[in-house]
Motif scaffolding. Structure first.
Motif, PDB file in Angstrom:
ATOM      1  N   LEU A  58       0.815  -1.056  -0.069  1.00  0.00           N
ATOM      2  CA  LEU A  58       0.170  -0.037  -0.216  1.00  0.00           C
ATOM      3  C   LEU A  58       0.907   1.131   0.224  1.00  0.00           C
ATOM      4  N   LEU A  59       0.489   2.098  -0.845  1.00  0.00           N
ATOM      5  CA  LEU A  59       1.176   3.497  -0.893  1.00  0.00           C
ATOM      6  C   LEU A  59       0.136   4.547  -0.323  1.00  0.00           C
ATOM      7  N   LYS A  60      -0.090   4.643   0.760  1.00  0.00           N
ATOM      8  CA  LYS A  60      -1.178   5.752   1.168  1.00  0.00           C
ATOM      9  C   LYS A  60      -0.721   7.245   1.137  1.00  0.00           C
ATOM     10  N   GLN A  61       0.426   7.437   0.762  1.00  0.00           N
ATOM     11  CA  GLN A  61       0.858   8.745   0.720  1.00  0.00           C
ATOM     12  C   GLN A  61       1.613   9.088  -0.520  1.00  0.00           C
ATOM     13  N   LYS A  62       1.309   9.933  -1.344  1.00  0.00           N
ATOM     14  CA  LYS A  62       2.094  10.245  -2.555  1.00  0.00           C
ATOM     15  C   LYS A  62       3.673  10.570  -2.337  1.00  0.00           C
ATOM     16  N   PRO A  63       4.495  10.134  -3.057  1.00  0.00           N
ATOM     17  CA  PRO A  63       5.891  10.166  -2.741  1.00  0.00           C
ATOM     18  C   PRO A  63       6.316  11.613  -2.849  1.00  0.00           C
ATOM     19  N   LYS A  64       7.184  12.293  -1.959  1.00  0.00           N
ATOM     20  CA  LYS A  64       7.465  13.670  -1.869  1.00  0.00           C
ATOM     21  C   LYS A  64       8.872  13.636  -1.614  1.00  0.00           C
ATOM     22  N   GLY A  65       9.399  14.892  -1.654  1.00  0.00           N
ATOM     23  CA  GLY A  65      10.975  15.180  -1.385  1.00  0.00           C
ATOM     24  C   GLY A  65      11.790  14.009  -2.209  1.00  0.00           C
ATOM     25  N   SER A  66      12.445  13.168  -1.019  1.00  0.00           N
ATOM     26  CA  SER A  66      13.258  12.174  -1.853  1.00  0.00           C
ATOM     27  C   SER A  66      12.759  11.033  -0.983  1.00  0.00           C
ATOM     28  N   ARG A  67      11.691  10.959  -0.281  1.00  0.00           N
ATOM     29  CA  ARG A  67      11.284   9.647   0.252  1.00  0.00           C
ATOM     30  C   ARG A  67       9.742   9.159  -0.233  1.00  0.00           C
ATOM     31  N   ILE A  68       9.783   7.737  -0.052  1.00  0.00           N
ATOM     32  CA  ILE A  68       8.425   6.812  -0.465  1.00  0.00           C
ATOM     33  C   ILE A  68       8.419   6.039   0.687  1.00  0.00           C
ATOM     34  N   LEU A  69       7.143   5.973   1.021  1.00  0.00           N
ATOM     35  CA  LEU A  69       6.707   5.093   2.284  1.00  0.00           C
ATOM     36  C   LEU A  69       5.829   4.144   1.753  1.00  0.00           C
ATOM     37  N   PHE A  70       6.435   2.771   1.943  1.00  0.00           N
ATOM     38  CA  PHE A  70       5.611   1.402   1.561  1.00  0.00           C
ATOM     39  C   PHE A  70       5.019   0.811   2.785  1.00  0.00           C
ATOM     40  N   GLU A  71       3.722   0.510   2.638  1.00  0.00           N
ATOM     41  CA  GLU A  71       3.293  -0.336   3.757  1.00  0.00           C
ATOM     42  C   GLU A  71       2.788  -1.761   3.375  1.00  0.00           C
ATOM     43  N   TYR A  72       2.753  -2.580   4.148  1.00  0.00           N
ATOM     44  CA  TYR A  72       2.592  -3.824   4.004  1.00  0.00           C
ATOM     45  C   TYR A  72       1.670  -4.649   4.826  1.00  0.00           C
ATOM     46  N   GLU A  73       0.886  -5.472   4.173  1.00  0.00           N
ATOM     47  CA  GLU A  73       0.203  -6.368   4.898  1.00  0.00           C
ATOM     48  C   GLU A  73       0.104  -7.965   4.471  1.00  0.00           C
ATOM     49  N   VAL A  74       0.682  -8.949   5.383  1.00  0.00           N
ATOM     50  CA  VAL A  74       0.783 -10.130   4.727  1.00  0.00           C
ATOM     51  C   VAL A  74      -0.348 -11.353   5.306  1.00  0.00           C
ATOM     52  N   TYR A  75      -1.084 -12.050   4.360  1.00  0.00           N
ATOM     53  CA  TYR A  75      -1.877 -12.496   4.663  1.00  0.00           C
ATOM     54  C   TYR A  75      -1.832 -14.407   4.207  1.00  0.00           C
ATOM     55  N   ASN A  76      -2.250 -15.042   5.054  1.00  0.00           N
ATOM     56  CA  ASN A  76      -2.236 -16.489   4.588  1.00  0.00           C
ATOM     57  C   ASN A  76      -3.449 -17.036   3.628  1.00  0.00           C
ATOM     58  N   GLU A  77      -3.551 -18.222   3.232  1.00  0.00           N
ATOM     59  CA  GLU A  77      -4.461 -18.397   2.247  1.00  0.00           C
ATOM     60  C   GLU A  77      -6.098 -18.292   2.849  1.00  0.00           C
ATOM     61  N   GLU A  78      -5.956 -18.415   4.122  1.00  0.00           N
ATOM     62  CA  GLU A  78      -7.386 -18.247   4.900  1.00  0.00           C
ATOM     63  C   GLU A  78      -7.809 -16.776   4.995  1.00  0.00           C
ATOM     64  N   GLN A  79      -6.909 -15.726   4.446  1.00  0.00           N
ATOM     65  CA  GLN A  79      -6.952 -14.458   4.644  1.00  0.00           C
ATOM     66  C   GLN A  79      -6.833 -13.985   6.002  1.00  0.00           C
ATOM     67  N   THR A  80      -6.236 -14.730   6.856  1.00  0.00           N
ATOM     68  CA  THR A  80      -5.616 -14.129   8.173  1.00  0.00           C
ATOM     69  C   THR A  80      -4.543 -13.382   8.186  1.00  0.00           C
ATOM     70  N   LEU A  81      -4.621 -12.081   8.668  1.00  0.00           N
ATOM     71  CA  LEU A  81      -3.436 -11.339   8.673  1.00  0.00           C
ATOM     72  C   LEU A  81      -2.512 -11.528   9.674  1.00  0.00           C
ATOM     73  N   LEU A  82      -1.172 -11.931   8.922  1.00  0.00           N
ATOM     74  CA  LEU A  82      -0.036 -12.493   9.711  1.00  0.00           C
ATOM     75  C   LEU A  82       0.890 -11.470  10.176  1.00  0.00           C
ATOM     76  N   ASN A  83       0.938 -10.569   9.387  1.00  0.00           N
ATOM     77  CA  ASN A  83       2.144  -9.539   9.748  1.00  0.00           C
ATOM     78  C   ASN A  83       1.788  -8.043   8.945  1.00  0.00           C
ATOM     79  N   ILE A  84       2.479  -7.069   9.621  1.00  0.00           N
ATOM     80  CA  ILE A  84       2.261  -5.527   8.899  1.00  0.00           C
ATOM     81  C   ILE A  84       3.602  -5.084   9.257  1.00  0.00           C
ATOM     82  N   GLY A  85       3.969  -4.169   8.242  1.00  0.00           N
ATOM     83  CA  GLY A  85       5.134  -3.780   8.153  1.00  0.00           C
ATOM     84  C   GLY A  85       5.275  -2.587   7.235  1.00  0.00           C
ATOM     85  N   GLU A  86       6.453  -1.659   7.317  1.00  0.00           N
ATOM     86  CA  GLU A  86       6.285  -0.463   6.594  1.00  0.00           C
ATOM     87  C   GLU A  86       8.093  -0.458   6.201  1.00  0.00           C
ATOM     88  N   THR A  87       8.356   0.195   5.089  1.00  0.00           N
ATOM     89  CA  THR A  87       9.783   0.474   4.652  1.00  0.00           C
ATOM     90  C   THR A  87       9.499   2.061   4.095  1.00  0.00           C
TER      91      THR A  87
END
Length: 137
Positions: free
Chosen positions: A79-108
């Motif tokens: 997910l990119l919830k914010q438009k990249p600006k300046g020199s940075r870009i924020l990526f957000e992540y959600e990791v799901y298994n086959e049952e659509q259970t949320l296992l992990n969230i993260g950002e870089t």
């Protein structure tokens, strides 16, 4: 907002003695998601680096909610919830298994860097061209 998904099957080598995905592998899963999603948009890291811009990680956040296991088919939602600006870009992540259970969230948070000077540089025009339409008012 922009979002896309990539699927990855957990390999045996990515698990620990408990049969869970080793915690350090989530950063690699995030990288696969970023690379593949950018490729789908027509943005290629290799080409960007050939023009003199690299995109190192400034910050990584990762929260483990439930374990992923060997042979699970994971869906990594980027997910990119914010438009990249300046020199940075924020990526957000959600990791799901086959049952659509949320296992992990993260950002870089990534920084665009001029490879000659080693200094931050503006978000490349190609990135704006491909992503800006997702952030129109």
């Amino acid at each position: 907002m922009f979002e896309s998904e990539v699927q990855i099957r957990v390999r045996y080598a990515e698990t620990d003695q408990m049969g869970y995905v080793y915690y350090g592998n989530y950063g690699a899963y995030y990288e696969v998601a970023r690379t593949e999603v950018f490729r789908r948009l027509g943005i290629h890291y290799k080409e960007m680096e050939a023009t003199g811009t690299m995109m190192p990680v400034l910050e990584l956040k990762c929260k483990y909610l439930r374990p992923a296991k060997y042979d699970d088919l994971l869906t990594i939602k980027l997910l990119l919830k914010q438009k990249p600006k300046g020199s940075r870009i924020l990526f957000e992540y959600e990791v799901y298994n086959e049952e659509q259970t949320l296992l992990n969230i993260g950002e870089t948070t990534m920084v665009f860097v001029d490879m000659k000077s080693g200094r931050p540089t503006a978000v490349p025009a190609l990135i704006h061209e491909k992503l800006d339409p997702y952030f129109s008012a």
